[in-house]
Design a protein around this motif. Structure first.
Motif, PDB file in Angstrom:
ATOM      1  N   UNK A  22       0.775  -1.227   0.000  1.00 28.64           N
ATOM      2  CA  UNK A  22       0.000   0.000   0.000  1.00 28.64           C
ATOM      3  C   UNK A  22       0.806   1.277   0.000  1.00 28.64           C
ATOM      4  N   UNK A  23       2.111   1.180  -0.110  1.00 24.03           N
ATOM      5  CA  UNK A  23       2.944   2.380  -0.061  1.00 24.03           C
ATOM      6  C   UNK A  23       2.580   3.362  -1.167  1.00 24.03           C
ATOM      7  N   UNK A  24       2.452   2.838  -2.377  1.00 18.76           N
ATOM      8  CA  UNK A  24       2.135   3.712  -3.512  1.00 18.76           C
ATOM      9  C   UNK A  24       0.770   4.375  -3.346  1.00 18.76           C
ATOM     10  N   UNK A  25      -0.190   3.632  -2.780  1.00 19.19           N
ATOM     11  CA  UNK A  25      -1.515   4.198  -2.577  1.00 19.19           C
ATOM     12  C   UNK A  25      -1.490   5.297  -1.509  1.00 19.19           C
ATOM     13  N   UNK A  26      -0.690   5.088  -0.475  1.00 19.44           N
ATOM     14  CA  UNK A  26      -0.534   6.131   0.547  1.00 19.44           C
ATOM     15  C   UNK A  26       0.055   7.382  -0.078  1.00 19.44           C
ATOM     16  N   UNK A  27       1.048   7.195  -0.942  1.00 20.05           N
ATOM     17  CA  UNK A  27       1.654   8.340  -1.625  1.00 20.05           C
ATOM     18  C   UNK A  27       0.629   9.075  -2.480  1.00 20.05           C
ATOM     19  N   UNK A  28      -0.181   8.315  -3.191  1.00 25.23           N
ATOM     20  CA  UNK A  28      -1.179   8.917  -4.076  1.00 25.23           C
ATOM     21  C   UNK A  28      -2.199   9.731  -3.272  1.00 25.23           C
ATOM     22  N   UNK A  29      -2.691   9.157  -2.186  1.00 24.37           N
ATOM     23  CA  UNK A  29      -3.700   9.842  -1.383  1.00 24.37           C
ATOM     24  C   UNK A  29      -3.118  11.038  -0.640  1.00 24.37           C
ATOM     25  N   UNK A  30      -1.863  10.918  -0.211  1.00 23.01           N
ATOM     26  CA  UNK A  30      -1.199  12.045   0.445  1.00 23.01           C
ATOM     27  C   UNK A  30      -1.072  13.215  -0.529  1.00 23.01           C
ATOM     28  N   UNK A  31      -0.708  12.906  -1.747  1.00 21.61           N
ATOM     29  CA  UNK A  31      -0.586  13.955  -2.766  1.00 21.61           C
ATOM     30  C   UNK A  31      -1.952  14.528  -3.120  1.00 21.61           C
ATOM     31  N   UNK A  32      -2.973  13.690  -3.106  1.00 18.94           N
ATOM     32  CA  UNK A  32      -4.329  14.155  -3.397  1.00 18.94           C
ATOM     33  C   UNK A  32      -4.804  15.142  -2.344  1.00 18.94           C
ATOM     34  N   UNK A  33      -4.495  14.876  -1.078  1.00 20.09           N
ATOM     35  CA  UNK A  33      -4.863  15.793   0.007  1.00 20.09           C
ATOM     36  C   UNK A  33      -4.198  17.147  -0.214  1.00 20.09           C
ATOM     37  N   UNK A  34      -2.905  17.126  -0.520  1.00 25.01           N
ATOM     38  CA  UNK A  34      -2.176  18.375  -0.713  1.00 25.01           C
ATOM     39  C   UNK A  34      -2.707  19.148  -1.926  1.00 25.01           C
ATOM     40  N   UNK A  35      -3.052  18.415  -2.970  1.00 21.35           N
ATOM     41  CA  UNK A  35      -3.565  19.063  -4.176  1.00 21.35           C
ATOM     42  C   UNK A  35      -4.912  19.729  -3.917  1.00 21.35           C
ATOM     43  N   UNK A  36      -5.807  19.013  -3.236  1.00 19.13           N
ATOM     44  CA  UNK A  36      -7.129  19.584  -2.973  1.00 19.13           C
ATOM     45  C   UNK A  36      -7.031  20.779  -2.026  1.00 19.13           C
ATOM     46  N   UNK A  37      -6.088  20.735  -1.074  1.00 15.16           N
ATOM     47  CA  UNK A  37      -5.927  21.882  -0.185  1.00 15.16           C
ATOM     48  C   UNK A  37      -5.366  23.078  -0.957  1.00 15.16           C
ATOM     49  N   UNK A  38      -4.460  22.816  -1.883  1.00 15.19           N
ATOM     50  CA  UNK A  38      -3.911  23.899  -2.700  1.00 15.19           C
ATOM     51  C   UNK A  38      -5.007  24.562  -3.531  1.00 15.19           C
ATOM     52  N   UNK A  39      -5.925  23.757  -4.056  1.00 16.51           N
ATOM     53  CA  UNK A  39      -7.042  24.313  -4.819  1.00 16.51           C
ATOM     54  C   UNK A  39      -7.949  25.159  -3.927  1.00 16.51           C
ATOM     55  N   UNK A  40      -8.139  24.709  -2.680  1.00 17.33           N
ATOM     56  CA  UNK A  40      -8.925  25.489  -1.724  1.00 17.33           C
ATOM     57  C   UNK A  40      -8.260  26.825  -1.451  1.00 17.33           C
ATOM     58  N   UNK A  41      -6.957  26.796  -1.259  1.00 18.73           N
ATOM     59  CA  UNK A  41      -6.206  28.032  -1.017  1.00 18.73           C
ATOM     60  C   UNK A  41      -6.337  28.997  -2.189  1.00 18.73           C
ATOM     61  N   UNK A  42      -6.332  28.461  -3.402  1.00 21.30           N
ATOM     62  CA  UNK A  42      -6.476  29.317  -4.574  1.00 21.30           C
ATOM     63  C   UNK A  42      -7.775  30.123  -4.513  1.00 21.30           C
ATOM     64  N   UNK A  43      -8.843  29.481  -4.075  1.00 27.79           N
ATOM     65  CA  UNK A  43     -10.127  30.170  -4.004  1.00 27.79           C
ATOM     66  C   UNK A  43     -10.160  31.174  -2.851  1.00 27.79           C
ATOM     67  N   UNK A 152     -10.860  13.967   0.578  1.00 31.88           N
ATOM     68  CA  UNK A 152      -9.502  13.463   0.342  1.00 31.88           C
ATOM     69  C   UNK A 152      -8.829  13.075   1.649  1.00 31.88           C
ATOM     70  N   UNK A 153      -9.027  13.878   2.692  1.00 34.54           N
ATOM     71  CA  UNK A 153      -8.441  13.558   4.003  1.00 34.54           C
ATOM     72  C   UNK A 153      -9.068  12.288   4.566  1.00 34.54           C
ATOM     73  N   UNK A 154     -10.366  12.134   4.393  1.00 33.13           N
ATOM     74  CA  UNK A 154     -11.039  10.936   4.882  1.00 33.13           C
ATOM     75  C   UNK A 154     -10.489   9.684   4.198  1.00 33.13           C
ATOM     76  N   UNK A 155     -10.274   9.753   2.891  1.00 38.58           N
ATOM     77  CA  UNK A 155      -9.736   8.607   2.151  1.00 38.58           C
ATOM     78  C   UNK A 155      -8.316   8.284   2.606  1.00 38.58           C
ATOM     79  N   UNK A 156      -7.520   9.339   2.803  1.00 36.03           N
ATOM     80  CA  UNK A 156      -6.141   9.143   3.256  1.00 36.03           C
ATOM     81  C   UNK A 156      -6.114   8.532   4.652  1.00 36.03           C
ATOM     82  N   UNK A 157      -6.898   9.080   5.565  1.00 33.93           N
ATOM     83  CA  UNK A 157      -6.920   8.580   6.938  1.00 33.93           C
ATOM     84  C   UNK A 157      -7.373   7.131   7.004  1.00 33.93           C
ATOM     85  N   UNK A 158      -8.298   6.763   6.129  1.00 31.58           N
ATOM     86  CA  UNK A 158      -8.797   5.393   6.120  1.00 31.58           C
ATOM     87  C   UNK A 158      -7.692   4.405   5.779  1.00 31.58           C
TER      88      UNK A 158
END
Length: 204
Positions: A22-43, A152-158
């Motif tokens: 699951x290492x790669x999946x953790x990496x993917x979800x971690x990056x997804x959290x950061x990406x979605x937060x960056x989009x929130x910051x943009x707004x 995204x955070x919920x998916x990562x935490x799970x």
């Protein structure tokens, strides 16, 4: 040559191991959290850019509500002093300050919009209407992006908490993330309410 041969043999095995645990999946979800937060910051930043224009457009009309204009300006200034990035998600103190500042700005904007209804000339001003439209759209996008961030955070935490990937997470130091503002999500993401009803006159 021997070392190179060993690398050729070992690397595929390591890759298979990391994928299976699951290492790669953790990496993917971690990056997804950061990406979605960056989009929130943009707004959030887009909203901050619109506010000075909005204040300037109503400044000439609002003679008796300088205190509200000051509150909006101060709230916007406070937001600007709290700089966060996706790498600050593991800093609870900074994130709480950011969340509180954004909530204060939303509240100040709501009061400004409510007061603006007392000025018919202002409501008919084309610049004001355009800014309100842009602000309303930005508030809606903030709500949308925050919703994506929460998911995204919920998916990562799970995946960090479930077996067997929790073992991989512990080995590589990945911990659950706090879903900042979830307890106040409705308040934080609520766009300023546009109410065209004039307030009732005060009773003598």
């Amino acid at each position: 040559m021997l070392k190179r041969a060993l690398l050729i043999l070992v690397l595929p095995l390591v890759s298979i191991f990391l994928t299976g645990c699951g290492y790669n999946e953790i990496q993917r979800l971690d990056e997804q959290v950061k990406t979605t937060w960056s989009q929130t910051l943009n707004q959030y930043e887009r909203r901050a850019e619109l506010i000075p224009q909005l204040v300037n457009s109503v400044n000439a009309y609002m003679v008796n509500e300088r205190a509200i204009l000051t509150q909006v300006a101060e709230a916007r200034s406070k937001v600007g002093t709290i700089q966060v990035t996706a790498n600050d998600l593991d800093n609870p103190e900074l994130m709480e300050r950011f969340t509180a500042a954004q909530s204060q700005l939303s509240s100040a904007l709501s009061r400004l919009i409510a007061v603006s209804e007392n000025y018919p000339q202002l409501k008919s001003d084309g610049l004001f209407r355009d800014l309100m439209t842009q602000l309303e759209g930005t508030e809606n996008r903030i709500a949308t992006e925050r919703g994506r961030y929460v998911q995204a955070v919920q998916e990562y935490n799970l995946i960090v908490r479930q077996f067997p990937t929790l073992i991989t997470a512990k080995i590589f130091g990945y911990r659950t993330m706090e879903n900042y503002g979830v307890s106040k999500q409705d308040e934080i993401t609520k766009r300023p309410e546009v109410n065209f009803t004039l307030p009732e006159p005060a009773k003598p």
